[in-house]
Design a protein around this motif. Structure first.
Motif, short mmCIF file in Angstrom:
data_model
loop_
_atom_site.label_atom_id
_atom_site.label_comp_id
_atom_site.label_asym_id
_atom_site.label_seq_id
_atom_site.Cartn_x
_atom_site.Cartn_y
_atom_site.Cartn_z
N VAL A 23 0.98 -1.07 -0.02
CA VAL A 23 -0.03 0.09 -0.09
C VAL A 23 0.82 1.30 -0.10
CG1 VAL A 23 -1.58 1.39 1.46
CG2 VAL A 23 -1.95 -1.30 0.95
N LEU A 24 1.92 1.19 0.87
CA LEU A 24 2.79 2.43 0.88
C LEU A 24 3.58 2.39 -0.22
CD1 LEU A 24 4.36 2.41 4.58
CD2 LEU A 24 2.89 4.05 3.65
N GLY A 25 3.70 1.57 -1.05
CA GLY A 25 4.57 1.67 -2.32
C GLY A 25 3.89 1.98 -3.41
N ALA A 26 2.42 1.81 -3.50
CA ALA A 26 1.54 2.12 -4.44
C ALA A 26 1.21 3.59 -4.12
CB ALA A 26 0.60 1.44 -4.62
N SER A 27 1.13 3.82 -3.15
CA SER A 27 0.82 5.53 -2.86
C SER A 27 1.83 6.52 -3.38
CB SER A 27 0.46 5.79 -1.26
OG SER A 27 1.80 5.38 -0.62
N GLY A 28 3.13 5.96 -3.51
CA GLY A 28 4.08 6.83 -4.03
C GLY A 28 4.04 6.90 -5.34
N CYS A 29 3.18 6.31 -6.16
CA CYS A 29 3.08 6.68 -7.55
C CYS A 29 1.78 7.30 -7.96
CB CYS A 29 3.04 5.22 -8.31
SG CYS A 29 4.44 4.20 -8.14
N THR A 30 1.27 7.85 -6.90
CA THR A 30 -0.40 8.80 -7.41
C THR A 30 0.22 10.07 -7.64
OG1 THR A 30 -0.09 9.53 -4.94
CG2 THR A 30 -1.57 7.56 -5.37
N ARG A 31 -0.79 10.67 -8.26
CA ARG A 31 -0.43 11.98 -9.07
C ARG A 31 -0.80 12.99 -7.87
NH1 ARG A 31 -1.44 12.32 -15.37
NH2 ARG A 31 -0.80 10.42 -15.62
N ILE A 32 0.09 13.93 -7.69
CA ILE A 32 -0.10 14.93 -6.75
C ILE A 32 -0.68 16.41 -7.63
CG2 ILE A 32 0.93 16.42 -5.16
CD1 ILE A 32 2.82 14.18 -4.85
N ARG A 33 -1.88 16.83 -7.16
CA ARG A 33 -2.38 17.96 -7.87
C ARG A 33 -2.40 19.25 -6.91
NH1 ARG A 33 -5.62 16.74 -12.86
NH2 ARG A 33 -5.63 14.49 -13.06
N THR A 34 -1.66 20.12 -7.24
CA THR A 34 -1.71 21.23 -6.49
C THR A 34 -2.13 22.80 -7.06
OG1 THR A 34 0.64 21.90 -6.82
CG2 THR A 34 0.38 20.42 -4.95
N HIS A 35 -2.70 23.61 -6.25
CA HIS A 35 -3.06 25.10 -6.81
C HIS A 35 -2.23 26.11 -5.99
CE1 HIS A 35 -5.50 28.15 -8.63
NE2 HIS A 35 -5.29 28.60 -7.44
N GLN A 36 -1.50 27.01 -7.13
CA GLN A 36 -0.93 27.86 -6.65
C GLN A 36 -1.39 29.15 -7.03
OE1 GLN A 36 2.71 27.05 -8.59
NE2 GLN A 36 3.45 25.63 -7.13
N GLY A 37 -1.61 30.43 -6.08
CA GLY A 37 -1.83 31.57 -6.50
C GLY A 37 -3.40 32.02 -6.04
N SER A 66 -1.72 39.57 -6.85
CA SER A 66 -0.49 38.98 -6.58
C SER A 66 0.91 39.51 -6.69
CB SER A 66 -0.48 37.60 -7.59
OG SER A 66 -1.70 36.71 -7.84
N PHE A 67 0.62 40.46 -7.74
CA PHE A 67 1.83 41.41 -7.93
C PHE A 67 1.51 42.61 -8.74
CE2 PHE A 67 2.76 38.48 -10.99
CZ PHE A 67 2.92 39.21 -12.21
N THR A 68 2.06 43.83 -8.70
CA THR A 68 1.72 44.99 -9.38
C THR A 68 2.67 45.34 -10.37
OG1 THR A 68 2.54 46.55 -7.83
CG2 THR A 68 0.38 46.13 -7.52
N SER A 69 2.55 45.92 -11.38
CA SER A 69 3.60 46.24 -12.25
C SER A 69 4.43 47.17 -11.76
CB SER A 69 2.70 47.08 -13.52
OG SER A 69 2.48 48.34 -13.02
N GLN A 70 5.95 46.74 -12.28
CA GLN A 70 7.24 47.41 -11.52
C GLN A 70 7.32 48.86 -11.87
OE1 GLN A 70 9.32 45.78 -9.49
NE2 GLN A 70 7.83 44.11 -9.55
N PHE A 71 6.93 49.18 -13.11
CA PHE A 71 7.09 50.48 -13.60
C PHE A 71 5.58 51.39 -13.27
CE2 PHE A 71 9.98 47.90 -16.09
CZ PHE A 71 11.12 48.32 -15.47
N GLY A 72 5.54 51.93 -12.25
CA GLY A 72 4.36 52.77 -12.03
C GLY A 72 3.20 51.54 -11.48
N GLU A 73 2.02 52.07 -10.83
CA GLU A 73 1.19 50.99 -10.61
C GLU A 73 -0.28 50.99 -11.30
OE1 GLU A 73 0.04 50.81 -6.29
OE2 GLU A 73 1.91 51.31 -5.66
N GLN A 74 0.04 50.99 -12.67
CA GLN A 74 -1.13 51.07 -13.70
C GLN A 74 -1.49 49.76 -13.87
OE1 GLN A 74 -1.84 54.04 -14.54
NE2 GLN A 74 0.27 54.90 -13.51
#
Length: 170
Positions: A23-37, A66-74
């Motif tokens: 069971v532990l060996g098979a769980s290492g082959c699972t797909r990991i899905r993550t969300h960022q941001g 998440s972030f603003t533009s580097q040249f001014g805050e437009q």
């Protein structure tokens, strides 16, 4: 009839340990899905209207960017990315949304643009070596190449006394 044989307690322990390892060996082959941001909510994003909303209303609706533009805050950027990873492989993006909210000088929304994963540039290195300018020397030439060069004529560290005039001209 065949006699029924019950496994011994130590046999049951070995069977349970083997099952746990499988069971532990098979769980290492699972797909990991993550969300960022940023979590994109289509209804909230569609409610931001050019010419109607301003910085304060966009921040109230979508939250801090998440972030603003580097040249001014437009421009404000909201970045969202879904990643997938198989076992110990490097994670790779499967979906990405970059929401750009553009403002004018007065702080009013001018446009709301969406960009996806198709806009991401894929950069692959050229071979396994970085091309450089200069001499092409091996590892041993780099390590032992300066032996005997210190103090050699014309190299700036010559032996002997000062034969020319000093800093005062004498």
């Amino acid at each position: 009839m065949f006699p029924f044989h019950r496994p011994s307690p130590s046999g049951r322990m070995m069977l349970a340990a083997g099952l746990c390892l499988v069971v532990l060996g098979a769980s290492g082959c699972t797909r990991i899905r993550t969300h960022q941001g940023y979590q994109v909510d289509k209804l909230l994003v569609d409610s931001v209207q050019p010419g109607i909303d301003n910085r304060a209303s966009v921040e109230g609706t979508l939250g801090r960017p998440s972030f603003t533009s580097q040249f001014g805050e437009q421009d404000w950027y909201y970045v969202s990315r879904n990643m997938r990873q198989l076992a110990f492989a490097n994670p790779r993006p499967v979906d990405q949304t970059v929401l750009r909210v553009r403002f004018d000088a007065a702080g009013n929304v001018v446009a709301v643009d969406r960009m996806g994963l198709d806009q991401v540039a894929k950069i692959s290195p050229e071979g396994d070596k970085t091309p450089t300018l200069g001499r092409n020397r091996s590892l041993f030439q780099e390590i032992f190449g300066n032996i005997g060069a210190v103090g050699a004529g014309g190299m700036g560290g010559g032996a002997g006394g000062n034969t020319g005039p000093g800093p005062n001209g004498s």
